[in-house]
Design an enzyme around this catalytic site. Sequence first.
Site, PDB file in Angstrom:
ATOM      1  N   HIS A   1       0.823  -1.206   0.000  1.00 16.52           N
ATOM      2  CA  HIS A   1       0.000   0.000   0.000  1.00 16.52           C
ATOM      3  C   HIS A   1       0.854   1.252   0.000  1.00 16.52           C
ATOM      4  O   HIS A   1       0.510   2.266  -0.589  1.00 16.52           O
ATOM      5  CB  HIS A   1      -0.932  -0.018   1.213  1.00 16.52           C
ATOM      6  CG  HIS A   1      -2.071  -0.977   1.019  1.00 16.52           C
ATOM      7  ND1 HIS A   1      -2.705  -1.605   2.046  1.00 16.52           N
ATOM      8  CD2 HIS A   1      -2.681  -1.407  -0.107  1.00 16.52           C
ATOM      9  CE1 HIS A   1      -3.662  -2.380   1.575  1.00 16.52           C
ATOM     10  NE2 HIS A   1      -3.663  -2.280   0.272  1.00 16.52           N
TER      11      HIS A   1
ATOM     12  N   CYS B   1     -11.736  22.197 -22.331  1.00 14.11           N
ATOM     13  CA  CYS B   1     -11.628  22.336 -20.874  1.00 14.11           C
ATOM     14  C   CYS B   1     -11.446  20.974 -20.197  1.00 14.11           C
ATOM     15  O   CYS B   1     -11.354  20.893 -18.981  1.00 14.11           O
ATOM     16  CB  CYS B   1     -12.842  23.068 -20.305  1.00 14.11           C
ATOM     17  SG  CYS B   1     -14.385  22.233 -20.633  1.00 14.11           S
TER      18      CYS B   1
ATOM     19  N   GLU C   1     -19.283  17.261 -25.007  1.00 13.49           N
ATOM     20  CA  GLU C   1     -18.740  16.145 -24.221  1.00 13.49           C
ATOM     21  C   GLU C   1     -19.463  14.833 -24.475  1.00 13.49           C
ATOM     22  O   GLU C   1     -19.174  13.836 -23.838  1.00 13.49           O
ATOM     23  CB  GLU C   1     -18.671  16.483 -22.729  1.00 13.49           C
ATOM     24  CG  GLU C   1     -19.899  17.084 -22.147  1.00 13.49           C
ATOM     25  CD  GLU C   1     -19.709  17.542 -20.701  1.00 13.49           C
ATOM     26  OE1 GLU C   1     -18.702  17.216 -20.071  1.00 13.49           O
ATOM     27  OE2 GLU C   1     -20.620  18.224 -20.209  1.00 13.49           O
TER      28      GLU C   1
ATOM     29  N   ASP D   1     -15.367  13.550 -20.526  1.00 15.67           N
ATOM     30  CA  ASP D   1     -16.586  12.808 -20.838  1.00 15.67           C
ATOM     31  C   ASP D   1     -16.629  12.392 -22.308  1.00 15.67           C
ATOM     32  O   ASP D   1     -17.142  11.323 -22.637  1.00 15.67           O
ATOM     33  CB  ASP D   1     -17.825  13.641 -20.473  1.00 15.67           C
ATOM     34  CG  ASP D   1     -18.151  13.491 -18.998  1.00 15.67           C
ATOM     35  OD1 ASP D   1     -18.156  12.346 -18.515  1.00 15.67           O
ATOM     36  OD2 ASP D   1     -18.383  14.517 -18.329  1.00 15.67           O
TER      37      ASP D   1
HETATM   38  C1  PEP Z   1     -15.089  17.013 -19.212  1.00 14.25           C
HETATM   39  O1  PEP Z   1     -15.968  16.146 -19.217  1.00 14.25           O
HETATM   40  O2  PEP Z   1     -14.063  16.973 -19.912  1.00 14.25           O
HETATM   41  C2  PEP Z   1     -15.217  18.170 -18.296  1.00 14.25           C
HETATM   42  C3  PEP Z   1     -14.382  19.185 -18.348  1.00 14.25           C
HETATM   43  O3  PEP Z   1     -16.200  18.112 -17.350  1.00 14.25           O
HETATM   44  P1  PEP Z   1     -16.089  17.245 -15.975  1.00 14.25           P
HETATM   45  O4  PEP Z   1     -14.684  16.698 -15.914  1.00 14.25           O
HETATM   46  O5  PEP Z   1     -16.416  18.197 -14.885  1.00 14.25           O
HETATM   47  O6  PEP Z   1     -17.127  16.191 -16.207  1.00 14.25           O
HETATM   48 MG    MG Z   2     -17.877  16.509 -18.176  1.00 14.41          MG
END
Ligand code: PEP
Ligand code: MG
Length: 837
Positions: free
Chosen positions: A459, A767, A696, A720
Amino acid sequence: MPDNNKELTLSAPLSGPVLTLANVPDAVFASGAMGDGIAIDPLNDTLYSPCAGVVIHVARSSHAVTVRADNGAEILLHLGLDTVELNGEGFAMLVKESDRVSLGQPLLRYDLDKVGQHCKSLVSLLILTNSADFQVRPITLKAVKVGEPLLHVIARNTVAANTEGAGGPEASGQVRVAHRGGLHARPAALIRQTAQGFNSQSELHFNGKSAPCNSLIGLMGLAIGEQDEVQVSCQGPEANAALQALLSALATALPDDHHAQAPVSTAPLKRPVEAGVLHGVCAAPGLVAGPLFRLNAMTLPTDAGNHDPAQQQQIFEAALNAVRSEIAATLAQAKKHKNADEEAIFAAHMALLEDPALLDAAQQFIAQGTAATHAWSQSIDAQCDMLQGTGSALLAERANDLRDLKQRVLRALLGEAWQYEVPAGAIVAALELTPSDLLQLSAQGVAGLCMAEGGATSHVAILARGKGLPCLVALGAELLDQPQGQAVVLDADGGRLELAPNAERLAEVQQAQTERQRRRESQQAKAHLPAETRNGVHIEVVANVASSSEAADAFANGADGVGLLRTEFLFVDRQTAPDVEEQRAAYQAVLDAMGEHSVIIRTIDVGGDKQLDYLPLPAEANPVLGLRGIRLAQARPEILDQQLRALLQVKPLHRCRILLPMVTEVDELLHIRQRVDQLCLEMGITQRPEIGVMIEVPAAALQAEQLAEHADFLSIGTNDLSQYTLAMDRDHAGLAARVDALHPALLRLIAMTCEGAAVHKRWVGVCGALASDPLATPVLIGLGVSELSVSPVQIGEIKDRVRQLHQAECQRLSRDLLKLSSAAAVRHACHQYWPLP
Ligand code: PEP
Ligand code: MG
């Protein structure tokens, strides 16, 4: 369940939603420091006795009362949080100390409105103050009415005696164990937890030996390997259900069973001979130089025996309770920071600390007059020997977890401050470090770790990798003979600890370290300047943040703005929804932290697996495919409405852009745009803020052109988008290496998004985490992205990367990547085209 002398069912003393202690907004109760129990957010004005018993304590300020049940369990009923400060105002105690009370008898009445208005929270606690003697199991976590069954209380000696058989129906079956590496600590903890959910005494049988399912150590001691066939036997009223649950738990490998991979043999290593070098096994990669710092293990003086068992038992229990609350605090932190590895490891420690095999052995030694310190030590040593004698390398490594508990409890018993003073930059050497040691050492800024013993699957190795601390294990006893302060080089990748590096070698390693540091400083020095490619194309490098303090960090690091404010931080881990004013103030604080820059605020993205306590939603079979993001906002429009009202009040409004998560069709965007227009009209706002759409899900990328017609900008959420394009859970540890947003299919969707946006002259940002990967910077610029929203610490690094690139070259080469065969092939090509420093 009928009550008897050992088991007791407590009834709800109040009506209202039930909460686990971890969800109580009070650090002391939530950590379990007061004992195990449960909480209720009350809707009625009278507290009733949850069982028959005697009132043993009444708080002077009448806000709490303790009842001792007939089986000895002491139950503290505490109304509201910080209600002691009301000095009895609004409370009427209906009983006094020594009164005998019956089940359901009113104990205390209070003025719901008055107390509610003046205290921190009405959430009320039912705590078993003598938890060391009893175990509690919640019966329900839903809302309850007064008198409904709430909690089972079981005497711990009942648990230990479970193997003796309690009669009732019997059931047995056999199954092949699917867990990678066999039944080591985490799968064993799962089996124990499964068995505890049923009113049945369950045992595993293997190779002529048996162990009760409530003993982790017993289970591990069976040395059950992967694919071994085991027998399960259950007895009691729920024997059948327990059997089915256990068979399925044994036959289903833990999804993130990466901890068990590649066990390192405990057989002596065949060490290459190289003068001045110790060879070991890499547990966490890296290359560092620094002074060696030797950590000494704790040793006990000899025990003369003849101690008073009652007194030693009391000291022992106090120490166990202290360690339980320390571990509970570590667990709460790990949960908060979503550190799944840390959580799993310390949850297993918590289970070990309740293990009847360990506790019974220690208690027997104490009963014979042994000091609590030595009793605990001997009990642990015996179990370590047993684990090491199983012949399983994996189980032998779990002995390290037991030694961790040994030290922690000994420290609690001896009252020794649990602190090492290690100089920052040191390379720590020890026989074996424990998970708790590692957390402390990492916080002190050590450069690396090396151990004479230990394994790469321990661990502590998992934690070292998570903290980015280079770590070598199994270096041999010679490590412990090295002088304190000696300069060494830890080359974890090469499995080498260089004990006498010459000046040249030290200089080389230090230079590599300095070079990394220098590069970072020069990037930081230019972090506040705009990032332009070699041919003068401006790329906005903005930050992903989740609070105003993170925004302030991002601003200090040179962010050109906020590219994604995840607003969930305002909504989770609380009992009531934030109102418009609270939200407005929080969003305004983020704008204020960013100087003149813009802030993109994403509307709430909860639902699915991110539940809100005050917003009960039906359980989902497939949470990530369920009611989340903008879909939740449509199901509960008042939540989105409140958020939009708050957003429209920030000043200056033109610096605020609204971003919508999980959009799958144009109508969703049109609907919300219309609502924003209505609200603007209502609030007298003439200039609607810009509204963007997150790309996404593949459906959104495929419809980018249509979305861009009505959106002001698009922002690609690659986290996502990878999950939904590749059909791989983004949190699946076993698939982690394959959930790679540089997959050619993702790149095609990104290209399509940029092309669709260009038709309507809209800009596209990224993002998701791919924006923070410097290897991906040229690809994203090449495909047409003009804004990168990255983690605040990486602003300087990504801006520096942008400045090395030429847009035309990025465009030409990134087109070729779309045709490659895998994410790995894309990564390889990126390294060739645009090498990293
Ligand atoms: C993503 O899905 O890339 C995103 C920026 O949103 P989250 O990570 O908050 O789902
Ligand atoms: Mg997302």
